[in-house]
Design an enzyme around this catalytic site. Structure first.
Site, PDB file in Angstrom:
ATOM      1  N   CYS A  46       0.871  -1.177   0.000  1.00 52.31           N
ATOM      2  CA  CYS A  46       0.000   0.000   0.000  1.00 52.31           C
ATOM      3  C   CYS A  46       0.902   1.218   0.000  1.00 52.31           C
ATOM      4  O   CYS A  46       1.542   1.530   1.005  1.00 52.31           O
ATOM      5  CB  CYS A  46      -0.906  -0.003   1.228  1.00 52.31           C
ATOM      6  SG  CYS A  46      -1.969   1.460   1.361  1.00 52.31           S
ATOM      7  N   GLU A  62      -3.562   1.195  -6.048  1.00 55.16           N
ATOM      8  CA  GLU A  62      -2.609   0.137  -6.384  1.00 55.16           C
ATOM      9  C   GLU A  62      -2.364   0.159  -7.882  1.00 55.16           C
ATOM     10  O   GLU A  62      -3.197   0.626  -8.647  1.00 55.16           O
ATOM     11  CB  GLU A  62      -3.140  -1.224  -5.927  1.00 55.16           C
ATOM     12  CG  GLU A  62      -2.108  -2.322  -5.947  1.00 55.16           C
ATOM     13  CD  GLU A  62      -0.853  -1.963  -5.163  1.00 55.16           C
ATOM     14  OE1 GLU A  62       0.112  -1.475  -5.810  1.00 55.16           O
ATOM     15  OE2 GLU A  62      -0.829  -2.149  -3.936  1.00 55.16           O
TER      16      GLU A  62
END
Length: 259
Positions: A2, A111
């Site tokens: 992340c 992402e």
């Protein structure tokens, strides 16, 4: 992994969701990057009135954990993520797993699917948010680093797990989600040892998140407007063939600044 996330819900909603009373109003943040301040929730020292549970406190930490034993942060990698499977065994995260577990509220994360060379695929960014909207709480760890002159900096990292099937077509890792009913157990570092909360460190079910293709404007830290979450046509994405790295550190900006 992340490496970017967002937090755009108002303070009133955050107070209700996290059960804290000390969150000040702040502007929506659409592109939170490493080294920037992030809002986290910790277990306080006092008990809530009429309850045997500790009160929860909100505070700001720098995103990028620095263990207390590090002498010079400039010579230490920026630890924005910690692998949930191995954090308790790693020197950088062991103490935080036992004593300083936190919640990191978000409204979603970004992402990137980065295909291998020669496949003909294009890189694609995704805005990944709860399917039903609202707030999600990521599992996190916190450390306070002290410099030689006595100044202190609170720092934090987000725990990640192997991606579920839905996110796995984009990336092999994803943040660990802590459910509201598990907040107290995750934050309780006095009676709950890491092995007793290990069951919370699994990937969330496939249906929890939705992945929305967005433009590569999110790549640039300076782009902080809501338009970076606007959907775009999706590039062809195939499942990743193998995990790209086992490193838990990363910094898209190349900076290591203190709050």
């Amino acid at each position: 992994m992340c490496g970017r996330f967002a937090l755009t819900e108002p303070a009133a909603r955050l107070k209700e969701f996290l059960d804290v009373i000390d969150i000040e109003e702040f502007p929506p943040r659409y592109n939170i990057a490493p080294t920037q301040p992030i809002l986290v929730v910790i277990s306080g020292d006092r008990q809530e009135p009429g309850s045997n549970l500790p009160e929860r406190k909100a505070m700001l930490v720098r995103w990028g954990l620095t263990p207390s034993w590090v002498k010079d942060p400039r010579e230490f990698p920026l630890l924005i993520n910690a692998r949930a499977e191995t954090a308790i065994g790693k020197a950088s995260f062991r103490a935080a797993m036992r004593h300083r577990r936190i919640l990191v509220p978000a409204t979603g994360f970004y992402e990137w699917h980065r295909p291998a060379k020669g496949t003909g695929e294009k890189s694609q960014a995704y805005w990944i948010r709860p399917r039903n909207g609202g707030i999600v709480a990521f599992a996190g760890l916190m450390e306070t680093w002290s410099s030689a002159d006595g100044s202190e900096v609170d720092t934090g990292a987000i725990l990640t797990a192997a991606a579920n099937t839905a996110i796995g077509r984009i990336h092999d890792r994803m943040p660990v989600v802590i459910r509201p009913e598990d907040f107290a157990r995750w934050l309780d570092c006095k009676t709950q040892e890491p092995r007793e909360v290990a069951d919370l460190l699994s990937p969330v079910e496939d249906e929890f998140f939705e992945a929305i293709p967005v433009s590569d404007r999110v790549n640039k830290v300076a782009n902080v407007d809501p338009d970076i979450q606007e959907p775009v046509a999706e590039a062809l994405v195939a499942p990743p063939s193998a995990p790209k790295s086992k490193r838990t550190s990363g910094d898209s900006s190349g900076q290591l600044s203190l709050l």
